[in-house]
Each structure stands twice: as structure tokens, then as C-alpha cells.
Design an enzyme around this catalytic site. Structure first.
Site, PDB file in Angstrom:
ATOM      1  N   LYS A  54       0.804  -1.055  -0.200  1.00 32.40           N
ATOM      2  CA  LYS A  54      -0.101  -0.031   0.093  1.00 32.40           C
ATOM      3  C   LYS A  54       0.961   1.213   0.006  1.00 32.40           C
ATOM      4  O   LYS A  54       2.034   1.185   0.537  1.00 32.40           O
ATOM      5  CB  LYS A  54      -0.725   0.098   1.258  1.00 32.40           C
ATOM      6  CG  LYS A  54      -2.103  -1.055   1.177  1.00 32.40           C
ATOM      7  CD  LYS A  54      -2.949  -0.837   2.618  1.00 32.40           C
ATOM      8  CE  LYS A  54      -4.145  -1.941   2.559  1.00 32.40           C
ATOM      9  NZ  LYS A  54      -5.002  -1.627   1.721  1.00 32.40           N
TER      10      LYS A  54
ATOM     11  N   ARG B 243     -10.201 -11.622   1.974  1.00 32.20           N
ATOM     12  CA  ARG B 243     -11.109 -12.676   1.352  1.00 32.20           C
ATOM     13  C   ARG B 243     -10.228 -14.088   1.447  1.00 32.20           C
ATOM     14  O   ARG B 243     -10.913 -15.099   1.437  1.00 32.20           O
ATOM     15  CB  ARG B 243     -11.385 -12.123  -0.207  1.00 32.20           C
ATOM     16  CG  ARG B 243     -10.342 -11.938  -1.041  1.00 32.20           C
ATOM     17  CD  ARG B 243     -10.717 -11.243  -2.219  1.00 32.20           C
ATOM     18  NE  ARG B 243     -10.795  -9.927  -1.929  1.00 32.20           N
ATOM     19  CZ  ARG B 243     -11.217  -8.756  -2.718  1.00 32.20           C
ATOM     20  NH1 ARG B 243     -11.463  -9.105  -4.235  1.00 32.20           N
ATOM     21  NH2 ARG B 243     -11.240  -7.563  -2.513  1.00 32.20           N
TER      22      ARG B 243
HETATM   23  N1  BES Z   1      -8.010  -3.888   4.267  1.00 30.09           N
HETATM   24  C1  BES Z   1      -8.313  -3.427   3.094  1.00 30.09           C
HETATM   25  C2  BES Z   1      -9.368  -2.494   2.870  1.00 30.09           C
HETATM   26  C3  BES Z   1      -9.722  -1.471   3.488  1.00 30.09           C
HETATM   27  C4  BES Z   1      -9.485  -0.275   3.033  1.00 30.09           C
HETATM   28  C5  BES Z   1     -10.163  -1.483   4.720  1.00 30.09           C
HETATM   29  C6  BES Z   1      -9.765   0.872   3.323  1.00 30.09           C
HETATM   30  C7  BES Z   1     -10.333   0.048   5.441  1.00 30.09           C
HETATM   31  C8  BES Z   1      -9.972   1.128   4.701  1.00 30.09           C
HETATM   32  C9  BES Z   1      -8.300  -4.580   2.145  1.00 30.09           C
HETATM   33  O1  BES Z   1      -7.476  -5.811   2.542  1.00 30.09           O
HETATM   34  C10 BES Z   1      -7.625  -4.160   0.693  1.00 30.09           C
HETATM   35  O2  BES Z   1      -6.516  -3.880   0.750  1.00 30.09           O
HETATM   36  N2  BES Z   1      -8.677  -4.135  -0.225  1.00 30.09           N
HETATM   37  C11 BES Z   1      -8.182  -3.731  -1.556  1.00 30.09           C
HETATM   38  C12 BES Z   1      -8.808  -4.829  -2.437  1.00 30.09           C
HETATM   39  C13 BES Z   1      -8.151  -4.829  -3.942  1.00 30.09           C
HETATM   40  C14 BES Z   1      -6.783  -5.006  -3.945  1.00 30.09           C
HETATM   41  C15 BES Z   1      -8.725  -5.602  -4.841  1.00 30.09           C
HETATM   42  C16 BES Z   1      -8.721  -2.416  -1.642  1.00 30.09           C
HETATM   43  O3  BES Z   1      -9.852  -2.154  -1.264  1.00 30.09           O
HETATM   44  O4  BES Z   1      -8.098  -1.613  -2.311  1.00 30.09           O
HETATM   45 MN    MN Z   2      -5.467  -5.403   1.786  1.00 36.91          MN
END
Ligand code: BES
Ligand code: MN
Ligand code: ZN
Length: 515
Positions: free
Chosen positions: A293, A367
Site C-alpha cells: 500500500k 477474502r
Molecule cells: N483492508 C483493506 C480494505 C480497507 C480499505 C479497509 C480502507 C479499510 C479502509 C483490504 O485488505 C484491501 O486492501 N482491499 C483492496 C482490495 C483490492 C486490492 C482489490 C482495496 O480495497 O483496495
Molecule cells: Mn489489503
């Protein structure tokens, strides 16, 4: 916070401060109940009305001069020699027609914060009158206590300074007239609800160096012991035996290995009692892994175990309320880190269910661990299967910070959660789960892939992925709480940090379904 029902009269109750709700009427604040409680009508009122006992200050004059209009959430401390406490803290309730359950909580929250700022040690509260509102005394008392307690939940526990104002330690509801029984019932429910919510907040607020998967398991174990639940924690060797490739895969880049936490609550011996299973996402820190990230805001990913916190909190409440159901809580927990041994895009994992998943993005890790958690929970053949997760940023884009997305295969369960969320003010909003999205999640090199093609409908494709690990015949809902689980700044009802979202919601939903 220590709560009791005070049997003493308002005039005699031995506290520092009496919180008194004041409604707003067309012609200004409705001070009649206060003036009567404080010892009779104000000077100049007709003799023979009310039952004053001796001297009392011109409360009405003081309150009017202070400009107090009883607007929702406003407070005014007023000194009054007619009561032993010496001080009233008036709290504006706003117009009765505009007061819902959450407005009751917010008013109590405003009063509680003011009482803390005033450094009161013992506080008694007058509970708003049911005749003025459309709710019964127990519900009003429940929200009144919840609002006060949840507003003062601790923040900054790891700071070493000693200058933080400490919250009042003793809280009492004034049991006037015939209301004592209803108030007691409301207080009891509130205590169970707030205990679950505060436990969830505490877990979310812990920093990720202190709340590793093993530490989360230890917290769950401690809670299980306190609440009388059974608890099992599976470590890496056992996860290998279960072939939990999703959970093991996500955890393999971290020096803090993954765990599967399993709690069991038995609230009924009857075979007909409804059987629930909760699954909560317990990513104690989500760096994104190899699909790292960006740095800005990455600290908030300590809250990526808020789903786990929510289901554990709900278990606390359900156990304290002794709801006549049986419940299994399953928490797959891991830390998602980049490392030489971490999973990488193009890896294909074999999940516990036997299905294979091609990892296209290691940041879609929730997931992967939920897939194994859902499969595990499904083995117990629950009547209702609920999972809760901070799953997608897309859900936050779609619904903002004040709604969780809800998807699933059971209209009944989704409707119940909507009702429960309206009552607890943990609001949910339905999003579609359809075959077209399940199609998108089919993989090239595995049965499934862990992300859809583009960014479209990210919350929906995530739910579609999860559905591949749930038996069609099981009533299932998925709650994406990525938005409401955490707030960088506090609001009227909740300080900054974890909100405890979902703990009261799931407990209330179970309470409704338990009949
Ligand atoms: N933990 C994150 C989702 C999240 C984002 C929670 C903002 C709280 C606040 C999750 O694991 C994630 O990173 N999801 C990705 C999925 C994508 C790679 C398909 C996302 O939402 O960008
Ligand atoms: Mn994630
Ligand atoms: Zn995540």
C-alpha cells in the site's frame, strides 16, 4: 464505569452532579419538570401550585439568562441549593418529535463528556420521560446509559502523562416513581451492549506491534474465560493439517504467524435453538504485502482486524444477555507483510475447501483468510452464517463512513440486520450479490482469482468471491465494515479510533432472531 439504580430521592441523592434532560418546546425549554424536581415553582408563581419545600434559587431566571434553549446536545451546569448534589447539569434534548434512539444516546454522551470535564466523581442521571418520546422506559434507559458510557471510552491508554481528566467513577439512574424495574432492565441490556462494544474498540485501538495474531488470540482466550465461553486456538501445524492455504498464505510473510481462533457459546440445550456462526476478519496489520500500500494513511490498517473485534464483542454481549442460541465465533487472524517468504502475485493457493485461488494482488488478503474461516464455520452447519470484515476500500467509496455494505443470500437475515442496525445506529445498506460478479472472480490458473478485472464494483466482487466458500443452502450475510469501523477523529457518540461497529449490531440481530 460503575452503574447502579439510585433509590434516593433527587433531593437527597449523594452525588456531585445530577444530569437532567430538558426538552425543547415551541415557546422555549420545558423547565417545568426541573423546577418541580428542584423543589417547587419559581418565585412569583401562584401559591398552592406544586409542592415546594422551602427556599430554592430562581433557577428559571438563571437558565434563561444563560441563554439555554435545550437545543440537542447542549449542556448547562446550574447550581441549586435545594438538592444535596448542589449541581444540576441540564442537557438539551431538542424537539421531542425529532428525538430517536440515537438522539437519546447523543444527549447522554454530551452530558457525560461535560460531567468528565467538570471533574465530577459521582453522577446521577434523570432518565428522559417516555410520555414525551415514542419509546418505552427500558429502551430509553438503555440508550441513555449506552450513550454516556460509549462517549467516554478510553483513548490514548499508552500515553504516560498524568494530566488526562478521569471519567466519573460512579453513575446512577434515578429511579423515580414506578420506573425502577424498566430502568433496571434497560441498564442491564446497556451494560451487556457496551461491554461488547468497548471490548471491540479496545482491540482495534491496540497498536499492531502489541496486537499480533497471537496477542489477539490471547485476548480472545481471556475474554472467553471471563464470559464462560469455550475457546480453541489453532496454530500453524493445525492450520497445515486443515490445509488452510488462504490463512497460511497471507500469514507467511510475517514473523508473527497466523492463528485460527474458535469460540463456542452454548446458550441452549434445545436442538431447536438457532445455531449461529460468526466469522471476523482478523488482519492485525495490512501493509498490502508485496502489493504494498502507499504510505499515507497506512497506520489505519491496524484496524484491519475490526471485523474480528466486532464478532468477539458481539459474543461478549450475547453471553452476558444469555441469549437462548448457540454460537460459534471463528476468527482467522494474520499479519499481511511483504517479505522474502511472502505470497506474491501469480501464486496459486489451495484453500481448506480444496478450491484453488490465483493471487493477483496480495492486498486482497481479507477474502483469502475469510474463505478458510467461512469454510471452517460452515462445517458446523449453522442456521445463520455471518461474516464481518474491513474488506474493501471500494465499499467506503460507495457508501462512505456511516454505512456498512451488506450482501448475502438471505433476504430474512439482511432485513433483520437492517432493523437491528437502525436500533443500534450501526447502519447497513444492501449491495447486490449476483452471478455476473461470481463469473468475474473465476480464475485463469486457479478456480478463482482474488481480484476482479478492474476497480468496478470492488465490494461486490469481493462478496462474490466469498460466496464460493459458503454452502448455498446456508443463510449467509457478509458485512463490509471498511468505512464505519474506524474514525480518525471522534464524533459526538464515539472518540477517535475504533468504533466497535458491529458488536451491538450482531448481538441485537441475534436477539431478534432468537425471538
Ligand atoms: N483492508 C483493506 C480494505 C480497507 C480499505 C479497509 C480502507 C479499510 C479502509 C483490504 O485488505 C484491501 O486492501 N482491499 C483492496 C482490495 C483490492 C486490492 C482489490 C482495496 O480495497 O483496495
Ligand atoms: Mn489489503
Ligand atoms: Zn485488509
Amino acid at each position: 464505569m460503575q452503574w447502579t439504580i439510585a433509590k434516593a430521592s433527587l433531593a437527597q441523592v449523594p452525588v456531585d452532579l445530577i444530569v437532567f434532560p430538558v426538552f425543547q418546546r415551541k415557546d422555549g425549554p420545558d423547565l417545568a419538570p426541573l423546577l418541580q424536581a428542584a423543589g417547587g415553582p419559581p418565585p412569583g408563581a401562584r401559591k398552592g401550585k406544586g409542592h415546594g419545600h422551602g427556599d430554592h434559587p430562581d433557577l428559571k431566571g438563571i437558565i434563561t439568562a444563560a441563554g439555554f434553549k435545550a437545543a440537542a446536545g447542549t449542556t448547562l451546569p446550574v447550581h441549586c441549593s435545594g438538592v444535596k448534589a448542589g449541581w444540576f447539569l441540564l442537557v438539551g434534548m431538542g424537539k421531542p418529535a425529532e428525538v430517536g434512539l440515537q438522539e437519546i444516546r447523543k444527549a447522554a454522551a454530551a452530558a457525560a463528556k461535560k460531567a468528565r470535564a467538570m471533574e465530577a466523581q459521582k453522577v446521577a442521571l434523570v432518565v428522559p420521560a417516555a410520555e414525551t418520546l415514542g419509546f418505552d422506559d427500558a429502551a430509553i434507559a438503555r440508550c441513555w446509559c449506552e450513550g454516556a458510557e460509549l462517549a467516554l471510552s478510553p483513548v490514548g491508554e499508552l500515553k504516560t502523562g498524568k494530566d488526562k481528566p478521569t471519567a466519573p467513577r460512579a453513575w446512577a439512574l434515578l429511579a423515580d416513581g414506578g420506573r425502577a424495574g424498566a430502568l433496571r432492565a434497560g441498564l442491564k441490556e446497556a451494560a451487556a451492549m457496551t461491554a461488547g462494544c468497548l471490548f471491540a474498540r479496545e482491540l482495534v485501538n491496540l497498536p499492531p506491534n502489541l496486537l499480533t495474531p497471537a496477542a489477539l488470540a490471547a485476548k480472545a482466550r481471556g475474554m472467553a474465560r471471563r464470559e464462560g465461553l469455550r475457546c480453541k486456538v489453532l496454530g500453524v501445524p493445525e492450520l497445515k493439517k486443515l490445509k488452510m492455504g488462504g490463512l497460511l498464505g497471507v500469514g507467511q510473510g510475517s514473523s508473527h504467524p497466523p492463528r485460527l481462533i474458535v469460540l463456542e457459546y452454548r446458550g441452549s440445550r434445545s436442538a431447536r435453538a438457532p445455531k449461529f456462526a460468526f466469522v471476523g476478519k482478523g488482519v492485525t496489520f495490512d501493509s498490502g504485502g508485496i502489493s504494498l500500500k502507499p504510505g499515507a494513511g497506512m497506520d489505519e490498517m491496524k484496524a484491519d482486524m475490526a471485523g474480528a473485534a466486532g464478532v468477539l464483542g458481539a459474543a461478549v454481549t450475547i453471553a452476558r444477555l444469555k441469549l437462548p442460541v448457540n454460537l460459534q465465533v471463528v476468527v482467522p487472524t494474520a499479519e499481511n507483510m511483504p517479505d522474502g517468504g511472502a505470497i506474491k502475485p501469480a501464486d496459486v493457493l489451495t484453500m481448506a475447501s480444496g478450491k484453488t485461488v490465483e493471487v493477483l494482488n496480495t492486498d486482497a488478503e481479507g477474502r483469502l483468510i475469510l474463505a478458510d474461516g467461512l469454510w471452517f464455520a460452515g462445517r458446523g452447519k449453522p442456521d445463520y452464517l455471518l461474516d464481518m470484515a474491513t474488506l474493501t476500500g471500494a465499499c467506503v467509496v460507495a457508501l462512505g463512513k456511516h454505512f456498512a455494505g451488506i450482501m448475502g443470500n438471505s433476504a430474512e437475515l439482511m432485513e433483520t440486520l437492517k432493523q437491528a442496525g437502525g436500533e443500534t445506529f450501526e447502519r447497513v445498506w444492501p449491495l447486490p450479490l449476483v452471478d455476473e460478479h461470481k463469473e468475474i472472480m473465476k480464475g485463469t490458473w486457479g478456480d478463482l482469482q482474488n481480484i476482479g478485472g478492474g476497480r468496478e464494483g470492488g465490494a461486490l466482487t469481493a462478496a462474490a468471491f466469498l460466496s464460493a466458500f459458503v454452502d448455498d443452502k446456508t443463510s449467509w450475510t457478509h458485512l463490509d465494515i471498511a468505512g464505519p469501523a474506524y474514525q480518525a477523529k471522534g464524533d459526538e457518540a464515539c472518540p477517535a479510533g475504533g468504533t466497535g461497529f458491529g458488536a451491538r449490531l450482531l448481538a441485537r440481530a441475534v436477539q431478534i432472531l432468537a425471538g
